[in-house]
Enzyme design. Sequence first.
Site, mmCIF file in Angstrom:
data_model
loop_
_atom_site.group_PDB
_atom_site.id
_atom_site.type_symbol
_atom_site.label_atom_id
_atom_site.label_comp_id
_atom_site.label_asym_id
_atom_site.label_seq_id
_atom_site.Cartn_x
_atom_site.Cartn_y
_atom_site.Cartn_z
ATOM 1 N N SER A 169 -64.206 -51.613 59.785
ATOM 2 C CA SER A 169 -65.178 -50.550 60.012
ATOM 3 C C SER A 169 -64.915 -49.412 59.046
ATOM 4 O O SER A 169 -63.770 -49.185 58.633
ATOM 5 C CB SER A 169 -65.058 -50.025 61.447
ATOM 6 O OG SER A 169 -65.275 -51.070 62.368
ATOM 7 N N LEU A 170 -65.976 -48.695 58.710
ATOM 8 C CA LEU A 170 -65.853 -47.543 57.829
ATOM 9 C C LEU A 170 -66.187 -46.290 58.612
ATOM 10 O O LEU A 170 -67.130 -46.284 59.405
ATOM 11 C CB LEU A 170 -66.823 -47.646 56.649
ATOM 12 C CG LEU A 170 -66.728 -48.907 55.802
ATOM 13 C CD1 LEU A 170 -67.745 -48.854 54.681
ATOM 14 C CD2 LEU A 170 -65.341 -49.088 55.251
ATOM 15 N N GLY A 171 -65.419 -45.254 58.399
ATOM 16 C CA GLY A 171 -65.693 -43.972 59.023
ATOM 17 C C GLY A 171 -65.449 -42.886 57.997
ATOM 18 O O GLY A 171 -64.311 -42.579 57.684
ATOM 19 N N GLY A 187 -61.829 -43.071 56.346
ATOM 20 C CA GLY A 187 -61.809 -44.265 55.513
ATOM 21 C C GLY A 187 -62.104 -45.555 56.226
ATOM 22 O O GLY A 187 -63.128 -45.688 56.875
ATOM 23 N N VAL A 188 -61.166 -46.491 56.127
ATOM 24 C CA VAL A 188 -61.367 -47.874 56.550
ATOM 25 C C VAL A 188 -60.414 -48.232 57.681
ATOM 26 O O VAL A 188 -59.243 -47.870 57.648
ATOM 27 C CB VAL A 188 -61.111 -48.830 55.367
ATOM 28 C CG1 VAL A 188 -61.271 -50.276 55.770
ATOM 29 C CG2 VAL A 188 -62.009 -48.499 54.203
ATOM 30 N N ALA A 189 -60.933 -48.963 58.658
ATOM 31 C CA ALA A 189 -60.095 -49.516 59.728
ATOM 32 C C ALA A 189 -60.249 -51.027 59.675
ATOM 33 O O ALA A 189 -61.344 -51.557 59.858
ATOM 34 C CB ALA A 189 -60.534 -48.993 61.091
ATOM 35 N N CYS A 191 -69.327 -49.524 66.890
ATOM 36 C CA CYS A 191 -70.164 -48.951 65.831
ATOM 37 C C CYS A 191 -71.607 -48.759 66.284
ATOM 38 O O CYS A 191 -72.531 -48.735 65.464
ATOM 39 C CB CYS A 191 -70.106 -49.822 64.576
ATOM 40 S SG CYS A 191 -68.420 -50.049 63.972
#
Length: 136
Positions: free
Chosen positions: A50-52, A63-65, A81
């Site tokens: 996922s991107l945040g 960033g990225v999880a 999401c």
Amino acid sequence: VDLRRLSLNVREFVTQLEQSVIQLLASYDVCGSARSDAPGVYVKGAKIASLGLRVRRGCSFHGVAININLDLQPFDYINPCGYRGMTMVRLADLTSQPVTAAGVAVQYAKVLASRLGFSLDMVSTLPAWAVLDQNR
């Protein structure tokens, strides 16, 4: 990440983040893909990353999880999401190679740095955030 300094707009940066995860997954013999309708990275329709992001004054925060080896059950209680019924998957279930959060973090940092045009010389000790939980 200073997007202005890298001459990237937000969409281009999102693409770089997604492609860096896809490249990382390939090193584990896992085929990931991005979707145009939902940011992140997917394996056979299930979300693995996922991107945040928050972009302020040309700089990206967060960033990225990447789901490496965590308990996926809590995702059953939410709409990941914002998507009802979104299936989540973790890297540990998709590869025969051993995975740890620390190992994947180092690999991902190298892949992302390379994609953004940087060389990443890792020191012998990992940053605290990469080793908080060796079991994930």
